[in-house]
Design a protein around this motif. Sequence first.
Motif, PDB file in Angstrom:
ATOM      1  N   SER A 162      83.865 -14.012  44.783  1.00 32.45           N
ATOM      2  CA  SER A 162      82.867 -13.378  43.919  1.00 32.45           C
ATOM      3  C   SER A 162      83.258 -13.413  42.446  1.00 32.45           C
ATOM      4  N   GLN A 163      84.290 -14.166  42.098  1.00 33.12           N
ATOM      5  CA  GLN A 163      84.732 -14.245  40.699  1.00 33.12           C
ATOM      6  C   GLN A 163      83.764 -15.131  39.911  1.00 33.12           C
TER       7      GLN A 163
ATOM      8  N   HIS B 202      99.526 -10.629  36.309  1.00 31.80           N
ATOM      9  CA  HIS B 202     100.031 -11.084  35.010  1.00 31.80           C
ATOM     10  C   HIS B 202     101.209 -10.215  34.568  1.00 31.80           C
ATOM     11  N   SER B 203     101.144  -8.936  34.883  1.00 35.36           N
ATOM     12  CA  SER B 203     102.161  -8.002  34.396  1.00 35.36           C
ATOM     13  C   SER B 203     103.550  -8.308  34.953  1.00 35.36           C
TER      14      SER B 203
ATOM     15  N   TYR C 130      94.750 -15.016  39.317  1.00 31.11           N
ATOM     16  CA  TYR C 130      94.704 -15.154  37.865  1.00 31.11           C
ATOM     17  C   TYR C 130      93.887 -14.045  37.214  1.00 31.11           C
ATOM     18  N   PHE C 131      92.886 -13.528  37.930  1.00 32.79           N
ATOM     19  CA  PHE C 131      91.968 -12.550  37.362  1.00 32.79           C
ATOM     20  C   PHE C 131      92.409 -11.106  37.619  1.00 32.79           C
ATOM     21  N   ASP C 132      93.571 -10.915  38.188  1.00 26.60           N
ATOM     22  CA  ASP C 132      94.096  -9.580  38.477  1.00 26.60           C
ATOM     23  C   ASP C 132      95.227  -9.287  37.489  1.00 26.60           C
TER      24      ASP C 132
END
Length: 229
Positions: A166-167, A81-82, A75-77
């Motif tokens: 580490s998020q 999303h693209s 989700y954080f990359d």
Amino acid sequence: MPLTSYVVELNQWNKTQTTCGANGMQAKLVSNSPSLYKPLCGFILLVAGSLTSPFTMADASCDTNLASRVGPRDYFDQKHHSTGRIDIVEKNHLTPEMLRLEKGNTSTISADLHYTLNVIPNHPAALDLASRLDKAMRSFPERYQQEVMQRSVSCYFKRAFLYTPSQPYLHYIFAIHLHRNQAYEQAAEAYARSQQFGFQNAEFSYKYGLTLFELKRYTEAREMVNLAM
């Protein structure tokens, strides 16, 4: 879970590495910030089950294999999303009605939620929903009698942390879950980890302050609440 060569990519850090281990288990850390080695190493070993941790609440059968037909997606990359895949999953399996604990979309809330977290293990809104749904099922069993959690909430969080340990925002959501279930000591530790990994805003400070207040750490609580104002 045997952890013999688990490589942790710390966001975009990729300069040096070290290895930590306990009870025959090892984790390899890749980072350019040596000050984070000790706390992150300890946390990874907690998640892996080599030390006593909040995750011992999870079922022993928790499936930590994250591979699926369409995942895992981070989700954080941004690149995940693209592709549009995360948006498709959210549109069909994480609807506003679900987030309000009203109804599922393609099935029950718990079934749609399970699909979402299978594809996107670290989706923060989905993890928070899992925590809230679990509590709602215990508080209002008749209303949510059709709901069946296919994994424990602890298991969902364990899988998320094994994916992106580490998020910082993930630690924040975990802290909220722990506070919600009155595990205040563990919640304070999770807030501290989130802060150590670089996350803090007004809402964070306020919620952290509430946890510190529950622990009767009043001076620290006041300092946090002041930061939120």
